[in-house]
Design a protein around this motif. Structure first.
Motif, short mmCIF file in Angstrom:
data_model
loop_
_atom_site.label_atom_id
_atom_site.label_comp_id
_atom_site.label_asym_id
_atom_site.label_seq_id
_atom_site.Cartn_x
_atom_site.Cartn_y
_atom_site.Cartn_z
N MET A 181 30.75 61.97 23.61
CA MET A 181 31.18 61.43 24.90
C MET A 181 30.97 59.92 24.95
N GLU A 182 29.79 59.46 24.47
CA GLU A 182 29.48 58.04 24.53
C GLU A 182 30.43 57.25 23.63
N ARG A 183 30.76 57.83 22.45
CA ARG A 183 31.66 57.12 21.53
C ARG A 183 33.04 56.96 22.15
N HIS A 184 33.53 58.02 22.81
CA HIS A 184 34.83 57.96 23.47
C HIS A 184 34.82 56.88 24.56
N PHE A 185 33.73 56.82 25.29
CA PHE A 185 33.60 55.82 26.36
C PHE A 185 33.65 54.42 25.78
N ASP A 186 32.91 54.19 24.70
CA ASP A 186 32.90 52.86 24.06
C ASP A 186 34.30 52.50 23.56
N ASP A 187 34.99 53.47 22.99
CA ASP A 187 36.36 53.21 22.51
C ASP A 187 37.29 52.82 23.65
N GLU A 188 37.15 53.49 24.77
CA GLU A 188 38.00 53.19 25.92
C GLU A 188 37.66 51.83 26.52
N LEU A 189 36.39 51.43 26.48
CA LEU A 189 36.00 50.09 26.94
C LEU A 189 36.65 49.02 26.05
N LYS A 190 36.69 49.30 24.75
CA LYS A 190 37.32 48.34 23.83
C LYS A 190 38.81 48.20 24.12
N LEU A 191 39.46 49.31 24.41
CA LEU A 191 40.89 49.27 24.74
C LEU A 191 41.13 48.53 26.05
N LEU A 192 40.23 48.72 27.01
CA LEU A 192 40.33 47.99 28.26
C LEU A 192 40.21 46.49 28.01
N ARG A 193 39.28 46.13 27.16
CA ARG A 193 39.08 44.72 26.82
C ARG A 193 40.35 44.14 26.20
N VAL A 194 41.00 44.89 25.33
CA VAL A 194 42.26 44.45 24.70
C VAL A 194 43.33 44.21 25.76
N ASP A 195 43.43 45.12 26.73
CA ASP A 195 44.43 44.97 27.78
C ASP A 195 44.17 43.72 28.63
N ILE A 196 42.90 43.46 28.92
CA ILE A 196 42.56 42.28 29.71
C ILE A 196 42.92 41.00 28.95
N LEU A 197 42.66 40.99 27.65
CA LEU A 197 43.02 39.83 26.84
C LEU A 197 44.53 39.65 26.78
N LYS A 198 45.27 40.76 26.71
CA LYS A 198 46.73 40.68 26.74
C LYS A 198 47.19 40.09 28.07
N MET A 199 46.56 40.51 29.16
CA MET A 199 46.89 39.99 30.48
C MET A 199 46.64 38.49 30.54
N SER A 200 45.53 38.06 29.95
CA SER A 200 45.22 36.62 29.97
C SER A 200 46.24 35.83 29.16
N ASP A 201 46.68 36.38 28.02
CA ASP A 201 47.68 35.69 27.21
C ASP A 201 48.99 35.54 27.98
N LEU A 202 49.40 36.59 28.67
CA LEU A 202 50.65 36.54 29.43
C LEU A 202 50.55 35.51 30.56
N ALA A 203 49.40 35.47 31.23
CA ALA A 203 49.21 34.52 32.32
C ALA A 203 49.25 33.08 31.80
N ARG A 204 48.57 32.84 30.70
CA ARG A 204 48.56 31.49 30.13
C ARG A 204 49.95 31.07 29.65
N GLN A 205 50.68 32.00 29.04
CA GLN A 205 52.04 31.69 28.61
C GLN A 205 52.93 31.34 29.80
N ALA A 206 52.72 32.03 30.91
CA ALA A 206 53.52 31.76 32.10
C ALA A 206 53.28 30.33 32.60
N ILE A 207 52.02 29.89 32.58
CA ILE A 207 51.71 28.51 32.99
C ILE A 207 52.42 27.52 32.07
N THR A 208 52.23 27.72 30.76
CA THR A 208 52.82 26.81 29.77
C THR A 208 54.33 26.72 29.94
N LYS A 209 54.98 27.86 30.06
CA LYS A 209 56.45 27.88 30.16
C LYS A 209 56.94 27.24 31.45
#
Length: 222
Positions: free
Chosen positions: A1-29
């Motif tokens: 259970m704990e391993r699955h939770f950690d894996d899902e936290l990592k995926l959440l972190r990836v999504d947040i970083l993707k969101m930040s990249d999209l936001a920064r690209q929007a400013i630049t463009k």
């Protein structure tokens, strides 16, 4: 259970970083569209906002689902709740980039009122603050988060200088310049608000790492 939770936290972190990249690209463009007077690129920024909105909803759902299924405590709970806050701040940053793009569409067919000097400088400050705020999230770096918060003063000064010049040197001397000056005033305001949101993110990182709330109490910065 704990391993699955950690894996899902990592995926959440990836999504947040993707969101930040999209936001920064929007400013630049959006600023490139202003500098190049590129209506097509400005419109692309506006159109791409749908993708950012969809990702925001996905991240929100993941955060709520993780809390409901795992009932996390302490640092894990702070990470997820901080993820919710960052998600909202990044979506608003992207919205402000759209606002800039809309102002570009208003003035792209008109003669440029003045050379763009301080607005690109303010854009650089805004983009650096967003980048460093996200870096502080990745590295859990309190010192970098503090730097973002203190950088907001520079953004305020640049916005004030842009507004003072447009009002005092142009609008007050020639009221007909308002149609070209007001969109630039608003762009400066949009960029300064992006800096505010980056500062909010930095405050959230400090809470995530240390469990300390510094909102409205910047005198407590190290």
């Amino acid at each position: 259970m704990e391993r699955h939770f950690d894996d899902e936290l990592k995926l959440l972190r990836v999504d947040i970083l993707k969101m930040s990249d999209l936001a920064r690209q929007a400013i630049t463009k959006s600023i490139e569209a202003l500098t190049n007077r590129d209506k097509a690129q400005a419109q692309n920024v506006i159109n791409d906002d749908n993708n950012i909105d969809e990702l925001e909803l996905t991240i929100d759902e993941k955060c709520i689902d993780l809390i409901a299924r795992y009932q996390p405590m302490a640092k894990d709970l702070r990470f997820i709740t901080t993820g919710l806050k960052l998600n909202a701040e990044l979506e608003r940053i992207a919205d402000l980039a759209v606002d800039i793009a809309q102002r570009v569409l208003e003035i792209s067919d008109k003669p440029l009122l003045k050379p763009l000097i301080d607005i690109p400088k303010l854009s650089d400050v805004a983009q650096n603050m967003v980048r460093e705020a996200i870096d502080s999230f990745i590295k859990k770096d309190i010192g970098l988060a503090n730097k973002v918060i203190t950088s907001d003063e520079e953004a305020d000064k640049l916005r004030d200088r842009i507004c003072a010049e447009l009002i005092n040197d142009y609008m007050s001397k020639d009221t007909s310049s308002a149609t070209r000056a007001v969109p630039l005033l608003l762009i400066a305001r949009h960029l300064e608000r992006i800096c505010d949101h980056a500062s909010n993110i930095a405050e959230d990182i400090i809470y995530m790492v240390e469990g300390k709330t510094i909102k409205h109490h910047h005198e407590e910065l190290k």
